[in-house]
Scaffold this active site. Structure first.
Site, mmCIF file in Angstrom:
data_model
loop_
_atom_site.group_PDB
_atom_site.id
_atom_site.type_symbol
_atom_site.label_atom_id
_atom_site.label_comp_id
_atom_site.label_asym_id
_atom_site.label_seq_id
_atom_site.Cartn_x
_atom_site.Cartn_y
_atom_site.Cartn_z
ATOM 1 N N ASP A 68 0.831 -1.200 0.000
ATOM 2 C CA ASP A 68 0.000 0.000 0.000
ATOM 3 C C ASP A 68 0.868 1.254 0.000
ATOM 4 O OD1 ASP A 68 0.729 -0.998 2.461
ATOM 5 O OD2 ASP A 68 -1.258 -0.899 3.341
ATOM 6 N N GLU A 102 -5.715 3.431 3.526
ATOM 7 C CA GLU A 102 -6.185 4.040 4.774
ATOM 8 C C GLU A 102 -7.628 4.518 4.671
ATOM 9 O OE1 GLU A 102 -4.713 3.854 7.461
ATOM 10 O OE2 GLU A 102 -2.604 3.523 7.010
#
Length: 381
Positions: free
Chosen positions: A73, A132
Site C-alpha cells: 500500500d 487508509e
C-alpha cells in the site's frame, strides 16, 4: 541489485513525500523511476483510469504454473510528524505514520531481486493507493484490474508492527485483522419545551436507550471465542438545555474477526433499531458502510505452508501472533483470492498511526530476504 543502503535511501525518500488516499502521484512517479531502473526483460506494467496512481507490475516466469501476487500500500495519513528525523515528511500535515513507506520499499526489494533473477512462476506486484481510506483494494478489483495475465492465483501482503522486534515475521492461521463496518444511526421524534415532556418525543432518550441495548449484542449475541466490538464515538442531539431534542445522530464502528460475525452483528443492530422505533414511536434509520474493509482471513492451506517455512528457515525469526481488531482492506482481496497477510516487526517505537512512529530500518532488508526466500520456495526453486 538494490543494496541495503540503497533500500534505506529509497524508504527515506518515500517517507518525505507522503500523500493521502488517491493523491499519491509523486509517490507513484518515484516508484516508476525506481522500477524502470531495474532489468526490464521480464517486466510488464499495467495501470487503470480508476486508480491512476496505482501500479501493477508483472514478472514473467520461466516455466509458470501459477501467478503469485504481492501487494504494497502507498498512502499516508493526515498526521503531523513529530519524529525530528532528518528525512521527516516534507508535506505539511501528512505522514507515513502507518509504515507504508516500509511496505513499498520491501516490495521494491523483492521485485528488484526477481527482475534480475527470473522466477519460475509469474509474479504480480500491486502498489496500491488508498488503503487508509477510500478502499483502494475494492476499487482495483471492481475495476477489473486483476484479469487475464494480471490475475493472481494467490495473494500475499505484509504489515509492519512495533509489537515485534525488527525483522521478525509474525503470522497466524485464521483471521489476522478484523473487518469493520461504519454505522450511522438517525432518530426522528418530536421536539418540544423541557417543561412539557408529554408533548414531545425525546430522541436523546431514544438514542441513549439504543446505545445501552447495543452493549448486549457483544455481551450476549457474540460467541466470546470469536469476539466483536461495537463503538459509538459520536452523539449529536439538541440545540439548548431547555428544549427537548426531536432528532439525534450517532456515528460508530463495528469490528469482527469474520465476515459472518460482522453480518450477524449488523442484523442484531437492525433489529434493535426497529425495536427502539416501535417502543418510542419514533423513526430510526440505520446506514451501514463496510467498503473494502473485510476481515483479513488467511487461507488455511497457504498460510500453513507459509508458517511452516518461516519456522523451519534458520535465517528467519518467526513468531505466532494474536488477531488484531484494526482494519485492513487487503481483507477484501483475500475474499476474492486465496492468500496470506503477515506482520513484519519494526522494533519498539511509537504506535501505528502516531506522530512519533519511527520504524527500525533494519526490518527492510530482513523483510526482503524473508519474502524472497519464501516465494522462491513456493515456486519450487
Amino acid at each position: 541489485m538494490l543494496s541495503e543502503n540503497e533500500l534505506i535511501q529509497i524508504r527515506r525518500h518515500l517517507h518525505q513525500i507522503p500523500e493521502l488516499a488517491l493523491q499519491e502521484q509523486q509517490t507513484s512517479d518515484y516508484l516508476k523511476q525506481i522500477i524502470q531502473a531495474m532489468p526490464q526483460t521480464n517486466l510488464q506494467f499495467r495501470t487503470i483510469p480508476e486508480l491512476p496512481t496505482g501500479l501493477l507490475v508483472r514478472v514473467q516466469g520461466s516455466a509458470p504454473q501459477r501467478t503469485i501476487g504481492f501487494r504494497a500500500d502507498m498512502d499516508g495519513l493526515p498526521v503531523t510528524e513529530q519524529t525530528q528525523l532528518a528525512f521527516s515528511s516534507q508535506h505539511a500535515g501528512i505522514m507515513h505514520a502507518c509504515g507504508h513507506d516500509i511496505h513499498m520499499t520491501v516490495a521494491l526489494g523483492i521485485l528488484d531481486y526477481f527482475a534480475a533473477n527470473q522466477p519460475r512462476d509469474n509474479l504480480l506486484f500491486f502498489f496500491q493507493p488508498a488503503e487508509e481510506s477510500e478502499c483502494g483494494a475494492k476499487i482495483a478489483y471492481e475495476s477489473q484490474l486483476f484479469t487475464g495475465d494480471f490475475c493472481p492465483d494467490e495473494f500475499y501482503a505484509l504489515h509492519d508492527t512495533p509489537d515485534l522486534d525488527a525483522g521478525v515475521i509474525g503470522c497466524r492461521l485464521g483471521t489476522l485483522f478484523a473487518g469493520s463496518i461504519e454505522i450511522d444511526a438517525d432518530f426522528y421524534g418530536q421536539g418540544g419545551h423541557a417543561a412539557y415532556p408529554q408533548r414531545a418525543n425525546d430522541m436523546v432518550v431514544a438514542a441513549a436507550e439504543f446505545i445501552n441495548q447495543v452493549q448486549t449484542v457483544v455481551a450476549r449475541n457474540v460467541d466470546p471465542i470469536e469476539g466483536g466490538v461495537i463503538t459509538f464515538g459520536k452523539f449529536e442531539a439538541g440545540t439548548i438545555r431547555n428544549v427537548i431534542a426531536g432528532q439525534a445522530h450517532l456515528e460508530g464502528t463495528i469490528r469482527g474477526l469474520t465476515q459472518k460475525m460482522l453480518e450477524h452483528i449488523k442484523q442484531r443492530l437492525q433489529a434493535l433499531g426497529q425495536g427502539i422505533a416501535q417502543s418510542f414511536e419514533a423513526r430510526v434509520e440505520l446506514q451501514f458502510d463496510q467498503g473494502g474493509y473485510w476481515p483479513v482471513e488467511n487461507n488455511l492451506e497457504l498460510t500453513q505452508q507459509f508458517i511452516t517455512y518461516m519456522q523451519k528457515e534458520s535465517t528467519i525469526k518467526y513468531q505466532t501472533t494474536r488477531p488484531a481488531m484494526t482494519g485492513e482492506d487487503f481483507g477484501f482481496l483475500l475474499a476474492q483470492f486465496p492468500g496470506t497477510m503477515f506482520w513484519l516487526g519494526v522494533g519498539p517505537t511509537g504506535s501505528l498511526h502516531s506522530a512519533t512512529f519511527n520504524p527500525d530500518e533494519a526490518a527492510i532488508s530482513a523483510g526482503v530476504q524473508a519474502v524472497t526466500k519464501f516465494l522462491s520456495y513456493r515456486m519450487g526453486e
